[in-house]
Design an enzyme around this catalytic site. Structure first.
Site, PDB file in Angstrom:
ATOM      1  N   SER A   1       0.682  -1.298  -0.250  1.00 42.41           N
ATOM      2  CA  SER A   1      -0.047   0.439   0.071  1.00 42.41           C
ATOM      3  C   SER A   1       1.147   0.560   0.192  1.00 42.41           C
ATOM      4  CB  SER A   1      -0.965  -0.324   1.364  1.00 42.41           C
ATOM      5  OG  SER A   1      -0.985   1.220   1.531  1.00 42.41           O
TER       6      SER A   1
ATOM      7  N   TYR B   1      -1.586  -1.357  11.322  1.00 40.78           N
ATOM      8  CA  TYR B   1      -1.784  -1.522   9.308  1.00 40.78           C
ATOM      9  C   TYR B   1      -0.838  -1.560   8.999  1.00 40.78           C
ATOM     10  CZ  TYR B   1      -3.777  -2.414   4.727  1.00 40.78           C
ATOM     11  OH  TYR B   1      -3.686  -2.071   3.406  1.00 40.78           O
TER      12      TYR B   1
ATOM     13  N   LYS C   1       2.297  -3.991   6.657  1.00 38.66           N
ATOM     14  CA  LYS C   1       2.589  -4.616   5.444  1.00 38.66           C
ATOM     15  C   LYS C   1       3.935  -4.301   5.022  1.00 38.66           C
ATOM     16  CE  LYS C   1      -1.519  -4.556   3.225  1.00 38.66           C
ATOM     17  NZ  LYS C   1      -1.532  -6.055   2.408  1.00 38.66           N
TER      18      LYS C   1
HETATM   19  P1  NAD Z   1     -11.276  -6.998   1.005  1.00 34.69           P
HETATM   20  O1  NAD Z   1     -11.226  -7.156   2.824  1.00 34.69           O
HETATM   21  O2  NAD Z   1     -12.221  -7.154   0.535  1.00 34.69           O
HETATM   22  O3  NAD Z   1     -10.254  -8.290   0.708  1.00 34.69           O
HETATM   23  C1  NAD Z   1      -9.364  -9.390   2.169  1.00 34.69           C
HETATM   24  C2  NAD Z   1     -10.543 -10.894   1.814  1.00 34.69           C
HETATM   25  O4  NAD Z   1      -9.139 -11.153   2.713  1.00 34.69           O
HETATM   26  C3  NAD Z   1     -11.485 -10.536   2.393  1.00 34.69           C
HETATM   27  O5  NAD Z   1     -12.195 -11.821   1.588  1.00 34.69           O
HETATM   28  C4  NAD Z   1     -11.340 -11.310   3.935  1.00 34.69           C
HETATM   29  O6  NAD Z   1     -12.538 -12.260   4.242  1.00 34.69           O
HETATM   30  C5  NAD Z   1      -9.949 -12.272   3.663  1.00 34.69           C
HETATM   31  N1  NAD Z   1      -9.505 -12.931   4.597  1.00 34.69           N
HETATM   32  C6  NAD Z   1      -8.822 -11.780   5.855  1.00 34.69           C
HETATM   33  N2  NAD Z   1      -8.091 -12.537   6.530  1.00 34.69           N
HETATM   34  C7  NAD Z   1      -8.438 -13.538   5.840  1.00 34.69           C
HETATM   35  C8  NAD Z   1      -7.327 -14.439   6.573  1.00 34.69           C
HETATM   36  N3  NAD Z   1      -6.933 -14.837   7.571  1.00 34.69           N
HETATM   37  N4  NAD Z   1      -7.592 -15.791   5.672  1.00 34.69           N
HETATM   38  C9  NAD Z   1      -8.201 -16.005   4.379  1.00 34.69           C
HETATM   39  N5  NAD Z   1      -9.073 -14.923   3.955  1.00 34.69           N
HETATM   40  C10 NAD Z   1      -8.826 -14.318   4.859  1.00 34.69           C
HETATM   41  O7  NAD Z   1      -9.566  -6.003   0.780  1.00 34.69           O
HETATM   42  P2  NAD Z   1      -9.794  -5.610  -0.118  1.00 34.69           P
HETATM   43  O8  NAD Z   1      -9.663  -3.671  -0.466  1.00 34.69           O
HETATM   44  O9  NAD Z   1      -9.990  -6.200  -1.497  1.00 34.69           O
HETATM   45  O10 NAD Z   1      -7.910  -5.142  -0.055  1.00 34.69           O
HETATM   46  C11 NAD Z   1      -6.997  -6.492  -0.493  1.00 34.69           C
HETATM   47  C12 NAD Z   1      -5.907  -6.355   0.155  1.00 34.69           C
HETATM   48  O11 NAD Z   1      -5.012  -5.151  -0.623  1.00 34.69           O
HETATM   49  C13 NAD Z   1      -5.232  -6.133   1.665  1.00 34.69           C
HETATM   50  O12 NAD Z   1      -4.457  -6.883   1.911  1.00 34.69           O
HETATM   51  C14 NAD Z   1      -5.599  -4.970   1.529  1.00 34.69           C
HETATM   52  O13 NAD Z   1      -4.907  -4.933   2.912  1.00 34.69           O
HETATM   53  C15 NAD Z   1      -4.441  -4.640  -0.260  1.00 34.69           C
HETATM   54  N6  NAD Z   1      -4.701  -2.892   0.186  1.00 34.69           N
HETATM   55  C16 NAD Z   1      -5.802  -2.549  -0.027  1.00 34.69           C
HETATM   56  C17 NAD Z   1      -6.372  -0.927  -0.042  1.00 34.69           C
HETATM   57  C18 NAD Z   1      -7.529  -0.816  -0.561  1.00 34.69           C
HETATM   58  O14 NAD Z   1      -8.183   0.393  -0.370  1.00 34.69           O
HETATM   59  N7  NAD Z   1      -8.581  -1.459  -0.692  1.00 34.69           N
HETATM   60  C19 NAD Z   1      -5.184  -0.125  -0.209  1.00 34.69           C
HETATM   61  C20 NAD Z   1      -3.684  -0.532   0.251  1.00 34.69           C
HETATM   62  C21 NAD Z   1      -3.458  -2.260  -0.344  1.00 34.69           C
HETATM   63  C1  UD1 Z   2      -6.572   5.556   3.530  1.00 33.89           C
HETATM   64  C2  UD1 Z   2      -5.645   5.376   4.895  1.00 33.89           C
HETATM   65  C3  UD1 Z   2      -4.639   4.176   3.910  1.00 33.89           C
HETATM   66  C4  UD1 Z   2      -4.932   3.351   2.734  1.00 33.89           C
HETATM   67  C5  UD1 Z   2      -6.022   4.227   2.286  1.00 33.89           C
HETATM   68  C6  UD1 Z   2      -7.092   3.442   0.423  1.00 33.89           C
HETATM   69  C7  UD1 Z   2      -6.519   6.091   6.499  1.00 33.89           C
HETATM   70  C8  UD1 Z   2      -5.702   7.035   7.801  1.00 33.89           C
HETATM   71  N1  UD1 Z   2      -5.549   5.951   5.391  1.00 33.89           N
HETATM   72  O1  UD1 Z   2      -5.928   6.800   3.326  1.00 33.89           O
HETATM   73  O2  UD1 Z   2      -3.536   3.333   4.860  1.00 33.89           O
HETATM   74  O3  UD1 Z   2      -3.906   2.713   2.488  1.00 33.89           O
HETATM   75  O4  UD1 Z   2      -7.090   4.521   2.828  1.00 33.89           O
HETATM   76  O5  UD1 Z   2      -7.300   2.287   1.389  1.00 33.89           O
HETATM   77  O6  UD1 Z   2      -7.401   5.747   7.021  1.00 33.89           O
HETATM   78  N2  UD1 Z   2     -12.101  12.053   2.542  1.00 33.89           N
HETATM   79  C9  UD1 Z   2     -13.053  13.434   3.713  1.00 33.89           C
HETATM   80  N3  UD1 Z   2     -14.534  12.150   4.102  1.00 33.89           N
HETATM   81  C10 UD1 Z   2     -14.318  11.258   4.264  1.00 33.89           C
HETATM   82  C11 UD1 Z   2     -13.868   9.857   4.252  1.00 33.89           C
HETATM   83  C12 UD1 Z   2     -12.366  10.674   3.953  1.00 33.89           C
HETATM   84  O7  UD1 Z   2     -12.975  14.064   3.507  1.00 33.89           O
HETATM   85  O8  UD1 Z   2     -15.446  10.615   5.051  1.00 33.89           O
HETATM   86  C13 UD1 Z   2     -10.749  12.441   2.582  1.00 33.89           C
HETATM   87  C14 UD1 Z   2      -9.753  12.288   3.280  1.00 33.89           C
HETATM   88  O9  UD1 Z   2      -9.363  13.673   4.448  1.00 33.89           O
HETATM   89  C15 UD1 Z   2      -8.910  11.938   2.307  1.00 33.89           C
HETATM   90  C16 UD1 Z   2      -9.790  11.498   0.785  1.00 33.89           C
HETATM   91  O10 UD1 Z   2     -11.067  11.668   1.966  1.00 33.89           O
HETATM   92  O11 UD1 Z   2      -8.384  13.037   2.053  1.00 33.89           O
HETATM   93  C17 UD1 Z   2      -8.995   9.926   0.652  1.00 33.89           C
HETATM   94  O12 UD1 Z   2      -9.503   9.961   2.468  1.00 33.89           O
HETATM   95  P1  UD1 Z   2      -9.821   7.959   2.116  1.00 33.89           P
HETATM   96  O13 UD1 Z   2     -10.121   7.121   1.362  1.00 33.89           O
HETATM   97  O14 UD1 Z   2     -10.164   7.690   3.895  1.00 33.89           O
HETATM   98  O15 UD1 Z   2      -8.299   7.819   1.853  1.00 33.89           O
HETATM   99  P2  UD1 Z   2      -6.818   7.668   2.252  1.00 33.89           P
HETATM  100  O16 UD1 Z   2      -6.296   8.728   3.615  1.00 33.89           O
HETATM  101  O17 UD1 Z   2      -5.540   7.462   1.245  1.00 33.89           O
END
Ligand code: NAD
Ligand code: UD1
Length: 337
Positions: free
Chosen positions: A125, A149, A153
């Site tokens: 991330s 968290y 990572k």
């Molecule tokens: P998500 O929660 O939708 O998907 C994660 C999946 O992993 C879920 O289906 C959950 O049931 C499963 N899971 C959790 N723990 C488990 C375990 N112990 N064994 C088996 N399955 C398990 O999340 P996502 O948004 O699809 O994110 C996927 C990956 O990407 C995560 O590692 C997350 O940290 C990373 N990531 C997500 C974002 C984001 O904004 N969505 C940003 C950066 C990184």
């Molecule tokens: C968050 C996570 C980050 C993760 C990323 C992608 C935190 C502190 N960080 O970051 O670890 O990698 O999501 O999933 O949670 N905002 C509003 N109102 C809201 C929600 C958000 O104004 O109700 C604003 C925030 O201040 C920010 C932007 O929208 O400026 C994006 O926010 P968000 O979607 O939570 O993502 P990140 O803060 O980038």
């Protein structure tokens, strides 16, 4: 045919990646404990692609369960999405996060090693950059975390880097995602947040469908063009395609690489809100609030490395991301069941 194990494959990014894998001709095996997703996602993947991936309801902490998957399938590569992802929650229950995201992941890597499967794509991330000294952010920037968290990572990145240094047969691609949003164009797959969303676009979606009253904009006094926070939002379908490119690259290279997946373009909170208003055809109420603790002003990716190594770049812009999010929201008011 190349067989790919997708951990967390019924989750938000995992499910879109399963579609991209099947469409690219890979054989897909899904592992998920369904903690944050629903088995119905598999039916949705089948509706889109015509193929239902083989599914194991298994926890990555369960070594015997993992062994069974590797014994019953010839797994060539793993894409590892499974994990917990809520920043705020990770501050409240750090041990739970370290157990799942670190112990679970090490368990998976050990199992891969024992079954001689040494190709991995890992979901990292942009959170690993903490508060960056400048933008755009490139992969050689210093890393720094402010919450458990983010620490999980960075620790995974370190563990996998050490592993590659210890054994040159390994190939690991650490993909650092910026802000994934949007949904599959069919409206069959998308993000289903647990409870009240923390992230911007899932929150706006609930304001748009009337489940929440107004958007709280966390601060309008940042040093950005309109004062609200700027982020690099990336369409989840583009992100999924990035994984296919990473797998192709991994098939021809050894060692470890960290690669940003973003668009290279930043949008402010108000710009995203206005794009969503266009998508849903109505004005969306908002109120300016105090800054959210821990937030940074601006974050967007330098995407040069992804282009150079993977030949990948994002295709979709913010309007398409909002249209697809809204389409999914309208079609699935109660999530995926
Ligand atoms: P998500 O929660 O939708 O998907 C994660 C999946 O992993 C879920 O289906 C959950 O049931 C499963 N899971 C959790 N723990 C488990 C375990 N112990 N064994 C088996 N399955 C398990 O999340 P996502 O948004 O699809 O994110 C996927 C990956 O990407 C995560 O590692 C997350 O940290 C990373 N990531 C997500 C974002 C984001 O904004 N969505 C940003 C950066 C990184
Ligand atoms: C968050 C996570 C980050 C993760 C990323 C992608 C935190 C502190 N960080 O970051 O670890 O990698 O999501 O999933 O949670 N905002 C509003 N109102 C809201 C929600 C958000 O104004 O109700 C604003 C925030 O201040 C920010 C932007 O929208 O400026 C994006 O926010 P968000 O979607 O939570 O993502 P990140 O803060 O980038």
């Amino acid at each position: 045919m190349t067989t790919v194990l997708v951990t967390g494959g019924t989750g938000y990014i995992g499910s879109h990646t399963c579609v991209a894998l099947i469409e690219a001709g890979y054989d897909v095996v899904v592992l998920d404990n369904l903690y944050n997703s629903n088995e119905a996602v598999l039916g949705r993947i089948e509706q889109i692609t015509g193929t239902r991936p083989k599914f194991y309801r298994t926890d990555i902490l369960d070594r015997q369960g993992l062994d069974r998957i590797f014994e019953e399938n010839k797994i060539d590569a793993v894409i590892h999405f499974a994990g917990y992802k809520a920043v705020g929650e990770s501050v409240q229950i750090p041990l739970t996060y370290y157990e799942n995201n670190i112990s679970g992941s090490v368990n998976l890597y050990q199992c891969m090693k024992d079954h001689n499967c040494k190709t991995l794509v890992f979901s990292s991330s942009a959170t690993v950059y903490g508060a960056p000294k400048s933008v755009p952010i490139s992969e050689d920037f210093e890393t720094h975390t402010t919450n458990p968290y983010g620490a999980t990572k960075l620790m995974n990145e370190q563990i996998l880097t050490d592993l590659c240094h210890s054994d040159e047969e390994w190939t690991v691609i650490l993909l650092r995602y910026f802000n994934p949003i949007g949904a599959h164009k069919s409206g069959l797959l998308g993000e289903v947040p647990n409870g009240i969303p923390n992230n911007l676009v899932p929150y706006i979606a609930r304001v748009a469908n009337g489940q929440l009253e107004f958007l709280r904009v966390w601060g309008n006094d940042y040093p950005t063009p309109d004062g609200t926070g700027v982020r690099d939002y990336i369409h989840v379908v583009d992100l999924a395609d990035g994984h296919i490119c990473a797998l192709k690259y991994a098939a021809e290279h050894k060692g470890v690489e960290m690669i940003n997946l973003g668009t290279g373009v930043g949008y402010s909170v108000l710009e995203v809100l206005h794009a969503y208003e266009k998508a849903c055809g109505k004005e969306l109420p908002y109120k300016i609030m105090e800054r959210r603790p821990g937030d940074i002003a601006t974050c967007y990716a330098d995407t040069t490395k992804a282009k150079r190594l993977l030949g990948w770049e994002a295709k979709y812009g913010i309007d398409q991301m909002c249209e697809d999010s809204w389409n999914f929201t309208v079609k699935n008011p109660d999530g995926i069941k």
